[in-house]
Design an enzyme around this catalytic site. Structure first.
Site, PDB file in Angstrom:
ATOM      1  N   TYR A  64       9.226  -6.909  -1.146  1.00  0.00           N
ATOM      2  CA  TYR A  64       9.570  -5.255  -1.691  1.00  0.00           C
ATOM      3  C   TYR A  64       9.188  -4.483  -1.030  1.00  0.00           C
ATOM      4  CZ  TYR A  64       5.897  -4.656  -3.936  1.00  0.00           C
ATOM      5  OH  TYR A  64       4.023  -4.488  -3.978  1.00  0.00           O
ATOM      6  N   CYS A  65       9.858  -3.094  -0.241  1.00  0.00           N
ATOM      7  CA  CYS A  65       8.315  -2.110   0.148  1.00  0.00           C
ATOM      8  C   CYS A  65       8.424  -0.769  -0.903  1.00  0.00           C
ATOM      9  CB  CYS A  65       9.010  -2.234   1.796  1.00  0.00           C
ATOM     10  SG  CYS A  65      11.346  -1.370   1.393  1.00  0.00           S
ATOM     11  N   LYS A  66       9.123   0.096   0.247  1.00  0.00           N
ATOM     12  CA  LYS A  66       8.833   1.595  -0.816  1.00  0.00           C
ATOM     13  C   LYS A  66      10.658   2.200  -1.327  1.00  0.00           C
ATOM     14  CE  LYS A  66       8.190   6.189  -0.732  1.00  0.00           C
ATOM     15  NZ  LYS A  66       7.045   7.639  -0.479  1.00  0.00           N
TER      16      LYS A  66
END
Length: 106
Positions: A64-66
Site C-alpha cells: 500500500y501507499c497513500k
C-alpha cells in the site's frame, strides 16, 4: 493484483504467509501505518530495489501507499523481480478503514 479495501483486508486476515509492505515516504509513515507493515520507500530508487532483493519471494505481499498509485507500481516491479503474489490496496492508506498504529520512533 488490485484488491478493494474489503478484499485486501479479508484476504490478509486469512493469510498466514502474508507480509504488509508500505511504500510511502518516512514522513507519510510517521503519520500512521497498517499494523505490522514494513517500510520501503519507492522513491528511494535503487535502495528500494535492494530492500526488495532481501525479501522472501515466496511470501504474499500486501502493498500500500497513500492513494494506490505507487503501490501498483511497486507490485509491477516486484512481479518483474520474480515475486509470485503481490496485492495492491486500491485507494491506499487514505481510504483505509482498518486498524492503524503509530510506528515506533527509533
Amino acid at each position: 493484483m488490485d484488491l478493494s479495501q474489503n478484499d485486501w483486508a479479508a484476504q490478509l486476515e486469512n493469510d498466514s504467509n502474508a507480509v504488509i509492505l508500505d511504500v510511502r515516504t518516512e514522513d507519510e509513515w510517521s503519520e500512521g501505518i497498517i499494523p505490522g507493515a514494513l517500510m520501503n520507500d519507492i522513491y528511494k530508487g535503487q535502495a528500494f530495489i535492494y530492500k526488495l532483493d532481501e525479501l522472501d519471494k515466496n511470501k504474499n505481499y500486501y502493498v500500500y501507499c497513500k492513494a494506490g498509485g505507487r503501490s501498483a507500481q511497486a507490485c509491477n516491479i516486484m512481479n518483474q523481480m520474480g515475486f509470485k503474489n503481490t496485492y495492491n490496496l486500491v485507494g491506499g492508506f487514505m481510504n483505509w478503514e482498518g486498524d492503524v498504529s503509530v510506528p515506533n520512533e527509533d
